[in-house]
Design an enzyme around this catalytic site. Sequence first.
Site, short mmCIF file in Angstrom:
data_model
loop_
_atom_site.label_atom_id
_atom_site.label_comp_id
_atom_site.label_asym_id
_atom_site.label_seq_id
_atom_site.Cartn_x
_atom_site.Cartn_y
_atom_site.Cartn_z
N ILE A 174 0.85 -1.20 0.00
CA ILE A 174 0.00 0.00 0.00
C ILE A 174 0.88 1.25 0.00
CG2 ILE A 174 -1.88 -1.16 1.23
CD1 ILE A 174 -1.07 0.55 3.72
N ASP A 175 2.18 1.08 0.33
CA ASP A 175 3.08 2.24 0.42
C ASP A 175 3.54 2.76 -0.95
OD1 ASP A 175 2.93 1.96 3.15
OD2 ASP A 175 4.82 0.86 3.33
N GLU A 204 2.59 8.42 8.82
CA GLU A 204 3.23 7.88 10.05
C GLU A 204 4.67 8.35 10.20
OE1 GLU A 204 2.02 3.29 10.66
OE2 GLU A 204 2.90 3.80 8.73
O1 F6P Z 1 4.47 -1.98 4.64
C1 F6P Z 1 3.12 -1.70 4.64
C2 F6P Z 1 2.67 -1.13 5.96
O2 F6P Z 1 1.28 -1.15 5.92
C3 F6P Z 1 3.21 0.25 6.32
O3 F6P Z 1 2.57 1.32 5.68
C4 F6P Z 1 2.99 0.26 7.81
O4 F6P Z 1 3.81 1.22 8.40
C5 F6P Z 1 3.36 -1.14 8.18
O5 F6P Z 1 3.08 -1.93 7.05
C6 F6P Z 1 2.61 -1.71 9.38
O6 F6P Z 1 3.07 -3.00 9.60
P1 F6P Z 1 2.43 -4.08 10.58
O7 F6P Z 1 1.15 -4.56 9.98
O8 F6P Z 1 3.44 -5.15 10.65
O9 F6P Z 1 2.18 -3.37 11.88
#
Ligand code: F6P
Length: 372
Positions: free
Chosen positions: A137-138, A233
């Site tokens: 999604i990034d 974030e």
């Molecule tokens: O890498 C995709 C992502 O959704 C990032 O945007 C987010 O910071 C991270 O994964 C969150 O990861 P997790 O689901 O492991 O907490």
Amino acid sequence: MAVNTGRTIGILTAGGDCPGLNAVIRAVAKAAMHNGIKVVGILDGFRGLVENRTVPIENINVSGILTQGGTFLGSSRDKPHKMLMGGKTMDMTEVAVANYHGLRLDCLVCLGGNGTQKNAYRLQQAGLNVLTLPKTIDNDVAETDITFGFDSAMNIATEAIDRLHTTATSHHRIMVCEIMGHDAGWLCLGAGIAGGADVILIPEIPYDLDVVSESLLNRRRSGKRFSIVAVAEGALPVTNDKSEGKAKNKAVKETRSLENGVVLVQESIGSRLARELQQRTGVEARVTTLGHIQRGGTPTPFDRLLCTRLGAAAGELLARKKYNVMVALKGQHCEAVPLKKVSGKTRIVPPDHSWIEAARLVETCFGDKVVR
Ligand code: F6P
């Protein structure tokens, strides 16, 4: 009926999930089977490869999954070269390689983001044939115009901002919306622009709180009594010392810490920003953290189409034994890019990107001092 080539591929999904994974599994599997290649599903990412946990995939297994979110194979953030095994971190590369051969695979297809591209490249260097597809999604995988999952997440985040608008106007508030993206701000930027956020803060452009507060007060002075702030974030405040900004953000990233045996939930960047902006402007502020809602649910039609195209292109490459590449979208076409060119890179938003230029022209504040 396809002629059986006697070849087999394994397919796994790794890293954070996103809408579209099932659509890609379906497309790769159908296209591979169409070319007479057998397909084996590997469960829970690279951990499943190390632990030899697999499921056979037949046409029937990938029927009806195009629109389903998540991944029916399961996912994990485990890396073969640094895997937690019975409480100890171990290099399991050799086991992964042995299991690949034990399964008689001709290629390992890995669906994932930057971490997965790196892990797949490591396995390529260990002698395996690999093929990857760009998921996240990034939207920050190098050498592709777009990653699958991004459009779906952008739709979710945009709808959230739309909904925040109506409540913001009713209560004349500042609404801060925290959007995923630690290293790259594509999602926050795209959803922010599409949702008409007044302020967009992304990791690539350090923000000055004075500039943000002043732009919100200016809106107020011009009779606009609500504001929407979209913050990624990983957005960072301006500081003379870069490491100080990073350290501050790391503290925010670590959402939980243990102090005297008590688990404390640390303040997220969205909450901190809402508190700081309320203090500085005197306007009531609220925060909404979208979190994993952005990764859930059904893929958009755009992502379904993209996933089908990328997956089908992967099937064709597998038929031609073109390995050690990532299938990318470049312009109107799917292309094979050497994995070596992708691994270890992050595609961040260039500060002069056309999306940013367009947003500045409609008076969006990025928290920086821009001289016009
Ligand atoms: O890498 C995709 C992502 O959704 C990032 O945007 C987010 O910071 C991270 O994964 C969150 O990861 P997790 O689901 O492991 O907490």
